[in-house]
Motif scaffolding. Structure first.
Motif, mmCIF file in Angstrom:
data_model
loop_
_atom_site.group_PDB
_atom_site.id
_atom_site.type_symbol
_atom_site.label_atom_id
_atom_site.label_comp_id
_atom_site.label_asym_id
_atom_site.label_seq_id
_atom_site.Cartn_x
_atom_site.Cartn_y
_atom_site.Cartn_z
ATOM 1 N N LEU A 193 0.693 -1.266 -0.044
ATOM 2 C CA LEU A 193 0.026 0.089 0.002
ATOM 3 C C LEU A 193 0.902 1.274 -0.021
ATOM 4 O O LEU A 193 0.700 2.288 -0.834
ATOM 5 C CB LEU A 193 -1.020 0.196 1.129
ATOM 6 C CG LEU A 193 -2.339 -0.799 1.020
ATOM 7 C CD1 LEU A 193 -2.907 -0.829 2.450
ATOM 8 C CD2 LEU A 193 -3.122 -0.578 0.215
ATOM 9 N N LEU A 194 1.830 1.364 0.618
ATOM 10 C CA LEU A 194 2.731 2.391 0.824
ATOM 11 C C LEU A 194 3.619 2.544 -0.504
ATOM 12 O O LEU A 194 3.638 3.876 -0.925
ATOM 13 C CB LEU A 194 4.007 2.320 2.032
ATOM 14 C CG LEU A 194 3.296 2.470 3.364
ATOM 15 C CD1 LEU A 194 4.393 2.250 4.289
ATOM 16 C CD2 LEU A 194 2.265 3.637 3.679
ATOM 17 N N LEU A 195 4.213 1.530 -0.965
ATOM 18 C CA LEU A 195 4.969 1.740 -2.249
ATOM 19 C C LEU A 195 3.868 2.076 -3.221
ATOM 20 O O LEU A 195 4.498 2.906 -4.147
ATOM 21 C CB LEU A 195 5.594 0.056 -2.585
ATOM 22 C CG LEU A 195 6.479 -0.120 -1.602
ATOM 23 C CD1 LEU A 195 7.265 -1.489 -1.900
ATOM 24 C CD2 LEU A 195 7.954 1.011 -1.465
ATOM 25 N N LEU A 197 1.853 6.219 -6.987
ATOM 26 C CA LEU A 197 0.699 7.013 -7.491
ATOM 27 C C LEU A 197 0.676 8.562 -7.322
ATOM 28 O O LEU A 197 -0.019 9.360 -7.805
ATOM 29 C CB LEU A 197 -0.677 6.613 -7.045
ATOM 30 C CG LEU A 197 -1.095 4.896 -7.511
ATOM 31 C CD1 LEU A 197 -2.187 4.313 -6.759
ATOM 32 C CD2 LEU A 197 -1.222 4.885 -8.965
ATOM 33 N N ALA A 198 1.160 8.776 -6.108
ATOM 34 C CA ALA A 198 1.464 10.215 -5.692
ATOM 35 C C ALA A 198 2.227 11.076 -6.679
ATOM 36 O O ALA A 198 1.942 12.129 -7.096
ATOM 37 C CB ALA A 198 2.019 10.296 -4.369
ATOM 38 N N TYR A 199 3.300 10.241 -7.179
ATOM 39 C CA TYR A 199 4.217 10.940 -8.129
ATOM 40 C C TYR A 199 3.503 11.218 -9.502
ATOM 41 O O TYR A 199 3.450 12.263 -10.044
ATOM 42 C CB TYR A 199 5.525 9.899 -8.454
ATOM 43 C CG TYR A 199 6.355 10.641 -9.622
ATOM 44 C CD1 TYR A 199 7.209 11.667 -9.386
ATOM 45 C CD2 TYR A 199 6.235 9.811 -10.746
ATOM 46 C CE1 TYR A 199 8.078 12.071 -10.372
ATOM 47 C CE2 TYR A 199 6.956 10.424 -11.824
ATOM 48 C CZ TYR A 199 7.995 11.320 -11.592
ATOM 49 O OH TYR A 199 8.719 12.018 -12.575
ATOM 50 N N THR A 213 -6.827 10.936 -7.376
ATOM 51 C CA THR A 213 -5.860 9.939 -7.096
ATOM 52 C C THR A 213 -5.033 10.233 -5.752
ATOM 53 O O THR A 213 -4.604 9.413 -4.953
ATOM 54 C CB THR A 213 -4.855 10.077 -8.454
ATOM 55 O OG1 THR A 213 -5.436 9.549 -9.608
ATOM 56 C CG2 THR A 213 -3.606 8.946 -8.231
ATOM 57 N N LEU A 214 -4.836 11.544 -5.645
ATOM 58 C CA LEU A 214 -4.058 11.945 -4.507
ATOM 59 C C LEU A 214 -4.815 11.801 -3.340
ATOM 60 O O LEU A 214 -4.403 11.382 -2.399
ATOM 61 C CB LEU A 214 -3.577 13.349 -4.764
ATOM 62 C CG LEU A 214 -2.769 14.041 -5.765
ATOM 63 C CD1 LEU A 214 -2.402 15.227 -5.992
ATOM 64 C CD2 LEU A 214 -1.181 12.932 -5.715
ATOM 65 N N VAL A 215 -6.370 11.875 -3.250
ATOM 66 C CA VAL A 215 -7.197 11.618 -2.282
ATOM 67 C C VAL A 215 -6.831 10.239 -1.901
ATOM 68 O O VAL A 215 -6.709 9.772 -0.556
ATOM 69 C CB VAL A 215 -8.625 12.181 -2.461
ATOM 70 C CG1 VAL A 215 -9.449 11.617 -1.361
ATOM 71 C CG2 VAL A 215 -8.556 13.599 -2.777
ATOM 72 N N VAL A 216 -6.940 9.503 -2.795
ATOM 73 C CA VAL A 216 -6.891 8.000 -2.554
ATOM 74 C C VAL A 216 -5.363 7.475 -1.934
ATOM 75 O O VAL A 216 -5.423 6.725 -1.186
ATOM 76 C CB VAL A 216 -7.111 7.024 -3.978
ATOM 77 C CG1 VAL A 216 -6.822 5.538 -3.774
ATOM 78 C CG2 VAL A 216 -8.579 7.450 -4.391
ATOM 79 N N VAL A 217 -4.374 8.243 -2.902
ATOM 80 C CA VAL A 217 -3.060 7.906 -1.967
ATOM 81 C C VAL A 217 -3.029 8.261 -0.504
ATOM 82 O O VAL A 217 -2.246 7.567 0.126
ATOM 83 C CB VAL A 217 -2.013 8.892 -2.791
ATOM 84 C CG1 VAL A 217 -0.694 8.955 -1.844
ATOM 85 C CG2 VAL A 217 -1.778 8.409 -4.249
ATOM 86 N N ALA A 218 -3.719 9.321 -0.169
ATOM 87 C CA ALA A 218 -3.512 9.501 1.325
ATOM 88 C C ALA A 218 -4.475 8.594 2.226
ATOM 89 O O ALA A 218 -3.628 7.969 3.226
ATOM 90 C CB ALA A 218 -4.429 10.908 1.669
ATOM 91 N N LEU A 219 -5.254 8.013 1.545
ATOM 92 C CA LEU A 219 -6.148 6.772 2.177
ATOM 93 C C LEU A 219 -5.213 5.381 2.353
ATOM 94 O O LEU A 219 -5.246 4.879 3.353
ATOM 95 C CB LEU A 219 -7.367 6.298 1.591
ATOM 96 C CG LEU A 219 -8.436 7.391 1.822
ATOM 97 C CD1 LEU A 219 -9.672 7.064 0.776
ATOM 98 C CD2 LEU A 219 -8.775 7.844 3.130
ATOM 99 N N MET A 220 -4.510 5.435 1.171
ATOM 100 C CA MET A 220 -3.512 4.253 1.172
ATOM 101 C C MET A 220 -2.311 4.315 2.071
ATOM 102 O O MET A 220 -2.036 3.244 2.965
ATOM 103 C CB MET A 220 -2.907 4.064 -0.301
ATOM 104 C CG MET A 220 -3.912 3.482 -1.364
ATOM 105 S SD MET A 220 -3.474 3.786 -3.030
ATOM 106 C CE MET A 220 -2.302 2.684 -3.252
ATOM 107 N N GLU A 248 2.269 14.904 -10.963
ATOM 108 C CA GLU A 248 2.684 15.047 -12.564
ATOM 109 C C GLU A 248 1.504 15.594 -13.581
ATOM 110 O O GLU A 248 1.396 16.420 -14.043
ATOM 111 C CB GLU A 248 3.347 14.061 -13.320
ATOM 112 C CG GLU A 248 4.016 14.409 -14.544
ATOM 113 C CD GLU A 248 4.937 13.004 -15.001
ATOM 114 O OE1 GLU A 248 5.638 13.390 -15.941
ATOM 115 O OE2 GLU A 248 4.767 12.057 -14.454
ATOM 116 N N ARG A 249 0.594 14.748 -13.204
ATOM 117 C CA ARG A 249 -0.788 15.069 -14.090
ATOM 118 C C ARG A 249 -1.778 16.185 -13.515
ATOM 119 O O ARG A 249 -2.473 16.837 -14.286
ATOM 120 C CB ARG A 249 -1.668 13.744 -14.039
ATOM 121 C CG ARG A 249 -1.090 12.777 -15.084
ATOM 122 C CD ARG A 249 -2.050 11.586 -15.353
ATOM 123 N NE ARG A 249 -1.703 10.689 -16.147
ATOM 124 C CZ ARG A 249 -2.128 9.857 -17.010
ATOM 125 N NH1 ARG A 249 -3.631 10.057 -17.079
ATOM 126 N NH2 ARG A 249 -2.005 9.124 -17.842
#
Length: 343
Positions: free
Chosen positions: A115-117, A122-124, A206-213, A128-129
Motif C-alpha cells: 500500500l505504501l509503495l 501514484l502520488a508521483y 488519485t491524490l485523495v486515494v493515495v492519502a487513504l492508502m 505530474e498529471r
C-alpha cells in the motif's frame, strides 16, 4: 526453595489444553469458511481488474489505471491471505514450536508495504498529471467507476464475513476498502470532468486515494511490527496485570512479566511469581491463571512459582530490582509488590 514439584500439576494442566482445554477459544481464522469468502472476493476483483485496465488505457484516465493497479494489490493481498491461512493452520512441530502462525503477520506486513509503495508511485504520477493534465474521457471513467464501486462493495462484504480479528484478513480487507474509496473518488472525478471539463479532477481524486492508502498501510505496518517486536497486545497493560497478580493474598512478588502476541488475537504471558512461605504454590498458580483467563482472556500462560526467601519479604519496593536479581540471572522489567513501587 524452588517449587519444581509443581511441574506435575502444570504438566496435567498443559495436557488438558492440548486435548481441547481451549474449547470456545478460537485462534486465528475459521479456515474453511474464510477461504470461501476470500476466494469469492478474489474472483470478482480479478475479473473486473482486467476489464478496468483496458478501459483506463482507452479513457486515458490515471485514476482508473491507479484503481486497476490497486486492485492488483488487492488480488495479491487476498492470495497472500489464503496462503498464510493454510500455512498457519499447520501444527507446531520441529523448530517451529508455535507452528507457522506468524506467517499471517508477514502477510499483513506485506500488504501494508505494498500500500505504501503503490501510494508513493501514484502520488508521483498524480502530481505530474496535476501539473500537466491530459485529456480524460469523463463519461467512460464515470461508468467504469460506478461498476467498480458495486464490485468492491460486494468484495468488501465477502471479506467482512471472514474473521477480521486476524491481522492477515484485516490487511486484505483494508486493501478492498481503500479500493472502494478510490472508486468513489474516481466516480466523482469522472462526473466533474463530464459536467465541467476540469481534467485535473482525475489527478486530485488519485491524490485523495493515495492519502487513504498511506493511512491504511502505516496502520498495518505498525500493528504487525508490534507483534514482531513482541509488544504487549493493544489494550493490555503489563503494569496493570502485574499489580493485579501481586494483589493476590499469597503472592509476595511478581517479576520478569512478559505479555506478547503469538499471532493476532492470541496473547501469551510468562512471569516469575514469588509466594509467601506458607502459601500453596499450586493453588496460587491456579488462581492467577483464572484471573488472567477471566479478566484478560489470556489462556497461554507460563508461570514459574517459587516460595519467596526471607530477604525478599523485607526489601522495600524501591529496591525491588535487587531482590529480583537474586532469583533471575538477567531480570527484565519492573518488580511488582503489593505496595507502592515504580513502573
Amino acid at each position: 526453595m524452588r517449587r519444581t514439584d509443581m511441574g506435575n500439576d502444570r504438566h496435567q494442566h498443559d495436557h488438558r489444553h492440548g486435548a481441547g482445554g481451549h474449547a470456545g477459544h478460537s485462534h486465528g481464522v475459521a479456515a474453511d469458511a474464510d477461504r470461501r469468502w476470500l476466494a469469492i472476493a478474489l474472483t470478482l476483483i480479478t475479473a473486473f481488474m482486467a476489464a478496468e485496465v483496458v478501459v483506463g488505457i482507452v479513457a486515458r484516465s490515471l485514476a482508473l489505471i491507479s484503481d486497476a493497479a490497486h486492485m492488483l494489490t488487492d488480488a495479491a493481498s487476498i492470495v497472500l491471505a489464503l496462503i498464510a491461512m493454510r500455512l498457519s493452520a499447520r501444527p507446531a512441530r520441529g523448530v517451529y514450536t508455535y507452528g507457522l502462525k506468524r506467517v499471517e503477520i508477514l502477510s499483513a506486513q506485506a500488504n501494508g508495504l505494498t500500500l505504501l509503495l503503490l501510494g508513493a508511485w501514484l502520488a508521483y504520477e498524480g502530481v505530474e498529471r496535476l501539473i500537466n493534465p491530459p485529456e480524460v474521457e469523463g463519461a467512460l471513467v464515470l461508468v467504469t467507476a460506478l461498476v467498480g464501486i458495486a464490485v468492491n462493495v460486494i468484495a468488501a462484504w465477502c471479506i467482512s464475513k471472514a474473521n477480521r480479528t486476524s491481522l492477515n484478513v484485516e490487511g486484505a480487507y483494508q486493501h478492498i476498502l481503500n479500493d472502494l474509496f478510490a472508486f468513489i473518488g474516481t466516480a466523482v472525478a469522472g462526473l466533474i470532468v463530464v459536467t465541467t471539463g476540469f481534467a485535473r479532477a482525475d489527478a486530485i481524486a488519485t491524490l485523495v486515494v493515495v492519502a487513504l492508502m498511506f493511512k491504511a498501510g502505516y496502520g498495518l505496518l505498525r500493528e504487525s511490527g508490534r507483534i514482531f517486536l513482541e509488544a504487549a497486545p493493544t489494550g493490555l497493560s503489563p503494569d496493570r496485570i502485574g499489580d493485579q497478580l501481586v494483589a493476590h493474598a499469597a503472592t509476595a512478588e511478581v517479576h520478569d512479566l512478559h505479555v506478547w502476541e503469538i499471532t493476532s488475537g492470541q496473547a501469551a504471558l510468562s512471569a516469575h511469581v514469588l509466594v509467601v512461605p506458607d502459601g500453596d504454590c499450586h493453588a496460587v498458580r491456579r488462581d492467577l491463571e483464572r484471573i488472567l483467563n477471566d479478566d484478560y482472556g489470556i489462556t497461554h500462560t507460563t508461570l514459574q512459582v517459587d516460595h519467596a526467601p526471607d530477604e525478599t519479604l523485607h526489601v522495600s519496593g524501591t529496591d525491588g530490582g535487587a531482590a529480583g536479581a537474586t532469583h533471575c540471572e538477567d531480570p527484565h522489567g519492573p518488580v511488582h509488590r503489593d505496595e507502592p513501587h515504580p513502573h
